[in-house]
Scaffold this active site. Structure first.
Site, PDB file in Angstrom:
ATOM      1  N   THR A   8       1.292  -1.186  -0.451  1.00 30.11           N
ATOM      2  CA  THR A   8      -0.269  -0.185  -0.598  1.00 30.11           C
ATOM      3  C   THR A   8       0.327   1.657   0.248  1.00 30.11           C
ATOM      4  OG1 THR A   8      -1.947   1.104   1.439  1.00 30.11           O
ATOM      5  CG2 THR A   8      -0.219  -0.344   2.623  1.00 30.11           C
ATOM      6  N   GLY A  12      -2.160   6.001   5.952  1.00 27.72           N
ATOM      7  CA  GLY A  12      -3.241   5.473   7.006  1.00 27.72           C
ATOM      8  C   GLY A  12      -3.809   4.672   6.917  1.00 27.72           C
ATOM      9  N   ASP A  67      -7.526  -3.866  -0.249  1.00 27.90           N
ATOM     10  CA  ASP A  67      -8.276  -2.951  -1.219  1.00 27.90           C
ATOM     11  C   ASP A  67      -9.827  -2.614  -0.187  1.00 27.90           C
ATOM     12  OD1 ASP A  67      -8.907  -0.989  -3.499  1.00 27.90           O
ATOM     13  OD2 ASP A  67     -10.173  -2.383  -3.939  1.00 27.90           O
ATOM     14  N   SER A  68      -9.222  -1.365  -0.167  1.00 28.72           N
ATOM     15  CA  SER A  68     -11.059  -1.279   0.593  1.00 28.72           C
ATOM     16  C   SER A  68     -11.667   0.182  -0.329  1.00 28.72           C
ATOM     17  CB  SER A  68     -10.869  -1.331   1.668  1.00 28.72           C
ATOM     18  OG  SER A  68      -9.635   0.423   2.145  1.00 28.72           O
ATOM     19  N   PHE A 146      -8.611   8.371   8.854  1.00 26.78           N
ATOM     20  CA  PHE A 146      -7.761   9.346   8.231  1.00 26.78           C
ATOM     21  C   PHE A 146      -9.169   9.137   6.673  1.00 26.78           C
ATOM     22  CE2 PHE A 146      -8.324   5.090   4.733  1.00 26.78           C
ATOM     23  CZ  PHE A 146      -7.794   3.916   6.205  1.00 26.78           C
ATOM     24  N   TYR A 148     -12.501   8.389   4.875  1.00 28.22           N
ATOM     25  CA  TYR A 148     -13.804   8.906   5.050  1.00 28.22           C
ATOM     26  C   TYR A 148     -13.957   8.953   6.563  1.00 28.22           C
ATOM     27  CZ  TYR A 148     -14.522   8.488   0.388  1.00 28.22           C
ATOM     28  OH  TYR A 148     -14.464   8.784  -1.150  1.00 28.22           O
TER      29      TYR A 148
HETATM   30  P1  IMP Z   1      -8.265   1.863  -2.069  1.00 23.42           P
HETATM   31  O1  IMP Z   1      -8.497   0.457  -0.834  1.00 23.42           O
HETATM   32  O2  IMP Z   1      -6.380   2.017  -2.200  1.00 23.42           O
HETATM   33  O3  IMP Z   1      -8.444   1.631  -2.998  1.00 23.42           O
HETATM   34  O4  IMP Z   1      -8.859   2.694  -1.568  1.00 23.42           O
HETATM   35  C1  IMP Z   1      -9.576   3.158  -0.647  1.00 23.42           C
HETATM   36  C2  IMP Z   1     -10.033   4.332   0.147  1.00 23.42           C
HETATM   37  O5  IMP Z   1     -11.476   3.816   0.405  1.00 23.42           O
HETATM   38  C3  IMP Z   1      -9.368   5.035   0.474  1.00 23.42           C
HETATM   39  O6  IMP Z   1      -8.704   6.020   0.084  1.00 23.42           O
HETATM   40  C4  IMP Z   1     -10.457   5.610   1.892  1.00 23.42           C
HETATM   41  O7  IMP Z   1     -10.398   6.774   0.505  1.00 23.42           O
HETATM   42  C5  IMP Z   1     -11.473   4.645   1.761  1.00 23.42           C
HETATM   43  N1  IMP Z   1     -10.776   4.264   2.588  1.00 23.42           N
HETATM   44  C6  IMP Z   1     -10.867   2.770   2.395  1.00 23.42           C
HETATM   45  N2  IMP Z   1     -11.272   2.581   4.156  1.00 23.42           N
HETATM   46  C7  IMP Z   1     -10.933   3.651   5.068  1.00 23.42           C
HETATM   47  C8  IMP Z   1     -11.265   3.516   6.796  1.00 23.42           C
HETATM   48  O8  IMP Z   1     -10.866   2.675   7.773  1.00 23.42           O
HETATM   49  N3  IMP Z   1     -11.331   5.085   6.517  1.00 23.42           N
HETATM   50  C9  IMP Z   1     -11.639   6.131   6.155  1.00 23.42           C
HETATM   51  N4  IMP Z   1     -11.742   6.058   4.977  1.00 23.42           N
HETATM   52  C10 IMP Z   1     -11.114   4.478   4.322  1.00 23.42           C
END
Ligand code: IMP
Length: 190
Positions: A8, A12, A67-68, A146, A148
């Site tokens: 990653t 955060g 991925d989240s 971090f 949202y």
């Molecule tokens: P990715 O998994 O790198 O595509 O990013 C997922 C995006 O979802 C992050 O940049 C955040 O904007 C949001 N996100 C994922 N997990 C969290 C969390 O635990 N808190 C707040 N935002 C989250």
């Protein structure tokens, strides 16, 4: 100790992943900054597998990726896999979300997370997922976490993710649930 690359670039997420994985018989190392994997999948699981597999192959080490994102019921699951691309900064992403939701009375939402672990040859050996239900507030609250977090309110705790201690967030979050399920299945390697 065998190296496990945390795939990653999000500081955060990295802090949270390190907190979950510290103390295990793996040496956690960071993905090289210049190694960027494009998230072309249309599900969290597909993107987690893609990131873990590509980072493992590129570094020749085991890799773990998550991925989240946030799925809002009244927005048909948006921003979903586009959560990171919804705006350029956390403030912009939150502003867009609140504008899209407007005065909608159904504020229910969930964070979802998929985690994947890949072997050095890129083969996926483990996947897990987790969700955490909550509601989107009309205004941000709290300074922690971090993304949202300041608008994601968990009614059972009467707190937003940004108002929780890191330990409390880890114990109930989407990522926490996915990692807790994954840790006992991590292979023992020499
Ligand atoms: P990715 O998994 O790198 O595509 O990013 C997922 C995006 O979802 C992050 O940049 C955040 O904007 C949001 N996100 C994922 N997990 C969290 C969390 O635990 N808190 C707040 N935002 C989250």
């Amino acid at each position: 100790m065998t190296k496990l690359v945390v795939a990653t670039g999000n500081p955060g997420k990295l802090r949270e992943m390190q907190a979950y994985l510290t103390g295990l018989k793996w040496e956690l190392i960071l993905k090289p900054e210049e190694l960027e994997i494009e998230e072309t999948g249309d599900t969290f699981a597909a993107n987690a597998c893609l990131k873990a597999s590509e980072v493992a192959k590129a570094t020749g080490n085991w890799a773990i990726a998550d991925d989240s994102g946030l799925q809002v019921d009244a927005l048909d699951g948006a921003p979903g896999v586009y959560s990171a691309r919804y705006g350029n900064t956390d403030a912009e992403r939150i502003a867009k979300l609140l504008k899209e939701l407007g005065d909608e009375s159904n504020r229910e939402a969930q964070f979802a997370c998929a985690i994947a672990v890949a072997r050095p040859d890129g083969a996926i050996v483990l996947t897990q997922s987790g969700i955490c239900r909550g509601e989107i507030l009309k205004k941000p609250r709290g300074n922690g976490g971090f993304g949202y977090d300041p608008v994601f309110y968990v009614p059972e705790k009467k707190l937003t993710f940004a108002e929780m201690t890191p330990e409390l967030k880890r114990s109930i979050s989407h990522r926490g649930k996915a990692i807790a399920a994954l840790i006992p299945q991590l292979p023992i390697v020499k």
